[in-house]
Design an enzyme around this catalytic site. Structure first.
Site, PDB file in Angstrom:
ATOM      1  N   ASP A 102      92.421 -10.248  81.533  1.00 29.58           N
ATOM      2  CA  ASP A 102      93.143  -9.908  80.298  1.00 29.58           C
ATOM      3  C   ASP A 102      92.245 -10.114  79.080  1.00 29.58           C
ATOM      4  OD1 ASP A 102      95.226  -9.128  78.699  1.00 29.58           O
ATOM      5  OD2 ASP A 102      96.261 -11.059  78.760  1.00 29.58           O
ATOM      6  N   ASN A 104     101.103  -0.623  83.157  1.00 30.31           N
ATOM      7  CA  ASN A 104      99.996  -0.035  82.383  1.00 30.31           C
ATOM      8  C   ASN A 104     100.089   1.492  82.269  1.00 30.31           C
ATOM      9  OD1 ASN A 104      97.423  -2.427  83.449  1.00 30.31           O
ATOM     10  ND2 ASN A 104      98.746  -2.459  81.641  1.00 30.31           N
TER      11      ASN A 104
HETATM   12  C1  FPP Z   1      93.725  -6.147  80.142  1.00 32.65           C
HETATM   13  O1  FPP Z   1      93.226  -6.081  78.860  1.00 32.65           O
HETATM   14  C2  FPP Z   1      92.967  -5.340  81.082  1.00 32.65           C
HETATM   15  C3  FPP Z   1      93.424  -4.193  81.643  1.00 32.65           C
HETATM   16  C4  FPP Z   1      94.762  -3.626  81.362  1.00 32.65           C
HETATM   17  C5  FPP Z   1      92.638  -3.418  82.597  1.00 32.65           C
HETATM   18  C6  FPP Z   1      91.526  -4.131  83.319  1.00 32.65           C
HETATM   19  C7  FPP Z   1      90.429  -3.161  83.489  1.00 32.65           C
HETATM   20  C8  FPP Z   1      89.108  -3.450  83.465  1.00 32.65           C
HETATM   21  C9  FPP Z   1      88.613  -4.829  83.424  1.00 32.65           C
HETATM   22  C10 FPP Z   1      88.071  -2.385  83.457  1.00 32.65           C
HETATM   23  C11 FPP Z   1      88.079  -1.401  84.559  1.00 32.65           C
HETATM   24  C12 FPP Z   1      88.284  -1.944  85.908  1.00 32.65           C
HETATM   25  C13 FPP Z   1      87.444  -1.791  86.952  1.00 32.65           C
HETATM   26  C14 FPP Z   1      87.831  -2.305  88.291  1.00 32.65           C
HETATM   27  C15 FPP Z   1      86.149  -1.158  86.811  1.00 32.65           C
HETATM   28  P1  FPP Z   1      94.218  -5.644  77.706  1.00 32.65           P
HETATM   29  O2  FPP Z   1      93.890  -4.252  77.341  1.00 32.65           O
HETATM   30  O3  FPP Z   1      95.633  -5.901  78.103  1.00 32.65           O
HETATM   31  O4  FPP Z   1      93.785  -6.647  76.568  1.00 32.65           O
HETATM   32  P2  FPP Z   1      94.676  -7.150  75.349  1.00 32.65           P
HETATM   33  O5  FPP Z   1      95.794  -7.969  75.963  1.00 32.65           O
HETATM   34  O6  FPP Z   1      93.726  -7.976  74.560  1.00 32.65           O
HETATM   35  O7  FPP Z   1      95.150  -5.920  74.640  1.00 32.65           O
END
Ligand code: FPP
Length: 247
Positions: free
Chosen positions: A18, A66
């Site tokens: 996250d 998501n």
């Molecule tokens: C949360 O950050 C993360 C995600 C929703 C997606 C995770 C994806 C990756 C780490 C990159 C791609 C994955 C792979 C396997 C290559 P957020 O956007 O919810 O962060 P925030 O809470 O700060 O908005």
């Protein structure tokens, strides 16, 4: 050199990645730049986990919720995933990493799903580490799909309701081939499960770090593992019972 005890490593480490969005916001960048940097952390952490000797690593890469993000962000995440799979295949093969995916995979775009299935197929003989990507995954969805299949089997007469115990139920979950996680890491400081593994986390140790996922690295991973190794896992027993082995 770190001070990790090989015999006390988690067999299964699960991570809620996250904080990509916040990482980008703090730099006045587009959220997608945060996900791109997050994908770099995925590369580092997979590599580090393999070197350290963790047998099962599961990453919560895309939740069932998501899908409701802005279409451009969903598209960017799908592209990152596809690129990750193509670029990492040689390293997975070289390092004995077997890829699995769990979740409602039929919702993935066709091209992503076919790259995913191809990577799973090509790495299926690897034995050093199992990397599972939770994609389009929701803990409640997982439990519901298990219940539906159990009910179908009961209706067909191939399963009796009395046979449904914890062990059997686990075999109907998308995680059927994985042991329950020993350690869950969540980055970016949030103290919640966010519909990740609900059944599977019953006895899992939880480690939350304020570090945002794009800043999470090998040193932070080792910190989390050291913290895990200091804990006493009691599984509902007393400390005395654990120490004397009297149960
Ligand atoms: C949360 O950050 C993360 C995600 C929703 C997606 C995770 C994806 C990756 C780490 C990159 C791609 C994955 C792979 C396997 C290559 P957020 O956007 O919810 O962060 P925030 O809470 O700060 O908005």
């Amino acid at each position: 050199m770190h001070r990790l005890i090989k015999e006390k490593l988690p067999r299964h480490l699960a991570i809620i990645m996250d904080g990509n969005g916040r990482w980008a916001e703090r730099r006045s960048l587009d959220r997608i730049a945060g996900h791109q940097q997050g994908a770099e952390s995925v590369r580092d952490i997979v590599r580090a986990s393999r070197r350290i000797g963790i047998p099962y690593l599961t990453l919560f890469a895309f939740s069932s919720e998501n899908w409701n993000r802005p279409p451009g962000e969903v598209e960017a995440l799908m592209l990152l995933l596809k690129n990750y799979l193509s670029s990492e295949l040689p390293e997975m093969l070289d390092n004995g990493i077997r890829l699995l995916a769990i979740g409602d995979l039929n919702r993935l775009p066709k091209d992503v799903l076919s790259t995913l299935n191809e990577t799973i197929k090509q790495t299926s003989q690897a034995t050093a580490m199992t990397l599972s990507l939770a994609l389009s995954y929701g803990g409640r969805d997982d439990i519901l799909q298990a219940i539906r299949r159990i009910m179908i089997n009961c209706r067909e007469g191939t399963l009796a309701p009395e046979e449904v115990d914890e062990k059997l139920f686990s075999k109907y979950l998308w995680t059927a081939s994985l042991p329950d996680p020993d350690l869950l890491i969540r980055t970016s400081g949030e103290m919640r499960i966010s519909n990740f593994f609900l059944w599977q986390l019953a006895y899992t140790e939880i480690y939350v770090t304020p570090t945002l996922w794009p800043d999470f690295n090998r040193e932070e991973l080792i910190q989390a593992l050291l913290s895990y190794q200091e804990r006493e896992r009691r599984f509902g027993l007393t400390s005395e019972q654990i120490k004397t082995g009297d149960r």
